[in-house]
Design a protein around this motif. Structure first.
Motif, PDB file in Angstrom:
ATOM      1  N   LEU A  32       3.638  36.395  -2.686  1.00 27.80           N
ATOM      2  CA  LEU A  32       4.278  35.364  -1.761  1.00 27.80           C
ATOM      3  C   LEU A  32       4.212  34.077  -2.781  1.00 27.80           C
ATOM      4  N   ILE A  33       5.213  33.379  -2.756  1.00 21.98           N
ATOM      5  CA  ILE A  33       5.033  32.038  -3.340  1.00 21.98           C
ATOM      6  C   ILE A  33       5.369  30.909  -2.212  1.00 21.98           C
ATOM      7  N   TRP A  34       4.660  29.946  -2.134  1.00 23.73           N
ATOM      8  CA  TRP A  34       4.563  28.947  -1.128  1.00 23.73           C
ATOM      9  C   TRP A  34       4.885  27.442  -1.858  1.00 23.73           C
ATOM     10  N   VAL A  35       5.954  26.832  -1.235  1.00 25.72           N
ATOM     11  CA  VAL A  35       6.123  25.466  -1.851  1.00 25.72           C
ATOM     12  C   VAL A  35       6.480  24.518  -0.659  1.00 25.72           C
ATOM     13  N   GLY A  36       5.773  23.577  -0.457  1.00 26.20           N
ATOM     14  CA  GLY A  36       5.975  22.669   0.930  1.00 26.20           C
ATOM     15  C   GLY A  36       5.161  21.150   0.867  1.00 26.20           C
ATOM     16  N   LEU A  37       5.016  20.898   1.990  1.00 26.61           N
ATOM     17  CA  LEU A  37       4.365  19.540   2.151  1.00 26.61           C
ATOM     18  C   LEU A  37       2.908  19.591   2.548  1.00 26.61           C
ATOM     19  N   ASN A  38       1.907  18.664   2.375  1.00 27.63           N
ATOM     20  CA  ASN A  38       0.376  18.799   2.416  1.00 27.63           C
ATOM     21  C   ASN A  38       0.068  17.371   2.986  1.00 27.63           C
ATOM     22  N   GLY A  39      -0.823  17.568   4.085  1.00 23.46           N
ATOM     23  CA  GLY A  39      -1.647  16.541   4.417  1.00 23.46           C
ATOM     24  C   GLY A  39      -3.093  16.490   4.617  1.00 23.46           C
ATOM     25  N   ASN A  40      -3.653  15.523   4.002  1.00 25.00           N
ATOM     26  CA  ASN A  40      -5.133  15.903   3.913  1.00 25.00           C
ATOM     27  C   ASN A  40      -5.947  14.482   4.330  1.00 25.00           C
ATOM     28  N   ARG A  41      -7.449  14.675   4.647  1.00 24.72           N
ATOM     29  CA  ARG A  41      -8.274  13.266   4.724  1.00 24.72           C
ATOM     30  C   ARG A  41      -8.789  13.013   3.559  1.00 24.72           C
ATOM     31  N   ALA A  42      -8.599  12.203   2.827  1.00 21.49           N
ATOM     32  CA  ALA A  42      -9.193  11.498   1.402  1.00 21.49           C
ATOM     33  C   ALA A  42     -10.517  11.007   1.746  1.00 21.49           C
ATOM     34  N   GLN A  43     -11.512  11.461   0.712  1.00 19.31           N
ATOM     35  CA  GLN A  43     -12.817  10.756   0.812  1.00 19.31           C
ATOM     36  C   GLN A  43     -12.928   9.915  -0.463  1.00 19.31           C
ATOM     37  N   LEU A  44     -12.842   8.460  -0.205  1.00 14.69           N
ATOM     38  CA  LEU A  44     -12.882   7.436  -1.179  1.00 14.69           C
ATOM     39  C   LEU A  44     -13.757   6.606  -1.330  1.00 14.69           C
ATOM     40  N   LEU A  45     -14.266   5.709  -2.385  1.00 14.14           N
ATOM     41  CA  LEU A  45     -15.105   4.522  -2.691  1.00 14.14           C
ATOM     42  C   LEU A  45     -14.143   3.591  -2.841  1.00 14.14           C
ATOM     43  N   SER A 178     -19.293  18.865   0.038  1.00 13.02           N
ATOM     44  CA  SER A 178     -20.249  17.833  -0.635  1.00 13.02           C
ATOM     45  C   SER A 178     -19.406  16.820  -1.479  1.00 13.02           C
ATOM     46  N   ASN A 179     -19.672  15.544  -1.511  1.00 15.95           N
ATOM     47  CA  ASN A 179     -19.035  14.701  -2.342  1.00 15.95           C
ATOM     48  C   ASN A 179     -19.782  13.855  -2.981  1.00 15.95           C
ATOM     49  N   SER A 180     -19.403  13.501  -4.178  1.00 14.81           N
ATOM     50  CA  SER A 180     -20.099  12.970  -5.291  1.00 14.81           C
ATOM     51  C   SER A 180     -19.452  11.838  -6.267  1.00 14.81           C
ATOM     52  N   SER A 181     -20.111  10.881  -6.718  1.00  8.87           N
ATOM     53  CA  SER A 181     -19.337   9.973  -7.516  1.00  8.87           C
ATOM     54  C   SER A 181     -20.182   9.323  -8.353  1.00  8.87           C
ATOM     55  N   ASP A 182     -20.057   9.137  -9.595  1.00  7.21           N
ATOM     56  CA  ASP A 182     -20.982   8.810 -10.638  1.00  7.21           C
ATOM     57  C   ASP A 182     -20.139   7.775 -11.688  1.00  7.21           C
ATOM     58  N   GLN A 183     -20.355   6.448 -11.653  1.00  5.10           N
ATOM     59  CA  GLN A 183     -19.521   5.616 -12.672  1.00  5.10           C
ATOM     60  C   GLN A 183     -20.121   4.499 -12.821  1.00  5.10           C
ATOM     61  N   GLY A 184     -20.373   4.047 -14.048  1.00  2.00           N
ATOM     62  CA  GLY A 184     -20.933   2.590 -14.241  1.00  2.00           C
ATOM     63  C   GLY A 184     -22.519   2.338 -13.789  1.00  2.00           C
ATOM     64  N   GLY A 185     -23.117   3.492 -13.637  1.00  5.72           N
ATOM     65  CA  GLY A 185     -24.435   3.297 -13.252  1.00  5.72           C
ATOM     66  C   GLY A 185     -24.414   3.557 -11.543  1.00  5.72           C
ATOM     67  N   VAL A 186     -23.596   3.677 -10.973  1.00  5.82           N
ATOM     68  CA  VAL A 186     -23.506   3.663  -9.478  1.00  5.82           C
ATOM     69  C   VAL A 186     -23.171   5.229  -9.198  1.00  5.82           C
ATOM     70  N   LYS A 187     -24.181   5.665  -8.538  1.00  4.45           N
ATOM     71  CA  LYS A 187     -24.069   7.020  -7.922  1.00  4.45           C
ATOM     72  C   LYS A 187     -24.108   7.306  -6.388  1.00  4.45           C
ATOM     73  N   ALA A 188     -23.392   8.111  -5.955  1.00  6.95           N
ATOM     74  CA  ALA A 188     -22.953   8.170  -4.474  1.00  6.95           C
ATOM     75  C   ALA A 188     -22.957   9.649  -4.354  1.00  6.95           C
ATOM     76  N   THR A 189     -23.573  10.250  -3.233  1.00  4.54           N
ATOM     77  CA  THR A 189     -23.399  11.426  -2.617  1.00  4.54           C
ATOM     78  C   THR A 189     -23.362  11.571  -1.037  1.00  4.54           C
TER      79      THR A 189
END
Length: 205
Positions: A32-45, A178-189
């Motif tokens: 099966l091949i699927w092509v469609g539209l998607n929606g999600n809840r983004a985790q952002l800083l 589990s989410n993580s971000s590490d940039q410019g000396g700032v780390k978040a999980t």
């Protein structure tokens, strides 16, 4: 995204009453091949110390291979984007956009109602990467730190043939990650629980 389950229910009802012309039930050895539209809840800083959730929409693609008449292995992915604008009284509006991509590897168990309509459900591992972009006083945008999410994803959906080898699919799912971000000396999980869903066209062969 709150309306997505309602949309999926309407689509599922339409699929159940849609006449089809499929000759044989898909099963072991089919793809099966699927092509469609998607929606999600983004985790952002949106700042080094501020975690935000935001709705995104985009495109979804997937490939499924039937290992047997009931089980498939699935590889999928997508690209999504979102825009938000917050206004509070006389304070200048706060605006930001988001961009993300995701890949998923999992499996689905199919339960056929008849040769043309089936429910499916299954677990998977999801990797998501995205970031927010905030206007910089009219001089471009500030690229906020990338967020990486590794999640367990489970979904429930429906597949129905329309004509020949073309059909419709739709699913809703839940991700615990589990989410993580590490940039410019700032780390978040941090941990998150969010929903997602897709709907579109399928092609079996």
């Amino acid at each position: 995204m709150r309306s997505f389950p309602i949309v999926l229910t309407i689509v599922a009802t339409m699929l159940c009453v849609t006449p089809s012309a499929h000759a044989d039930r898909i099963g072991g050895g089919n793809s099966l091949i699927w092509v469609g539209l998607n929606g999600n809840r983004a985790q952002l800083l949106t700042s080094p110390l501020d975690v935000e959730e935001g709705d995104e929409v985009g495109v979804h693609g997937a490939y499924s291979y039937f290992l047997s008449d009931a089980w498939t292995i699935v590889a999928s992915g997508g690209l999504d984007t979102g825009n938000r604008r917050l206004e509070v009284g006389v304070v200048p509006p706060f605006k930001y956009a988001s961009h993300s991509w995701n890949v998923r590897l999992g499996c689905d168990r199919y339960a056929f109602i008849n040769d043309d309509v089936a429910f499916y459900a299954g677990p998977g591992l999801l990797y998501w990467k995205g970031h927010a972009e905030i206007p910089d006083q009219g001089f471009g945008v500030s690229h906020m730190p990338d967020v990486h999410e590794t999640a367990f994803n489970a979904r429930l959906g429906m597949l129905a043939n329309l004509t020949g080898h073309v059909g419709l699919f739709g699913h809703i799912g839940q991700s615990i990650g589990s989410n993580s971000s590490d940039q410019g000396g700032v780390k978040a999980t941090w941990w998150s629980s969010s929903h997602e869903g897709s709907v579109g066209l399928s092609l079996d062969f």
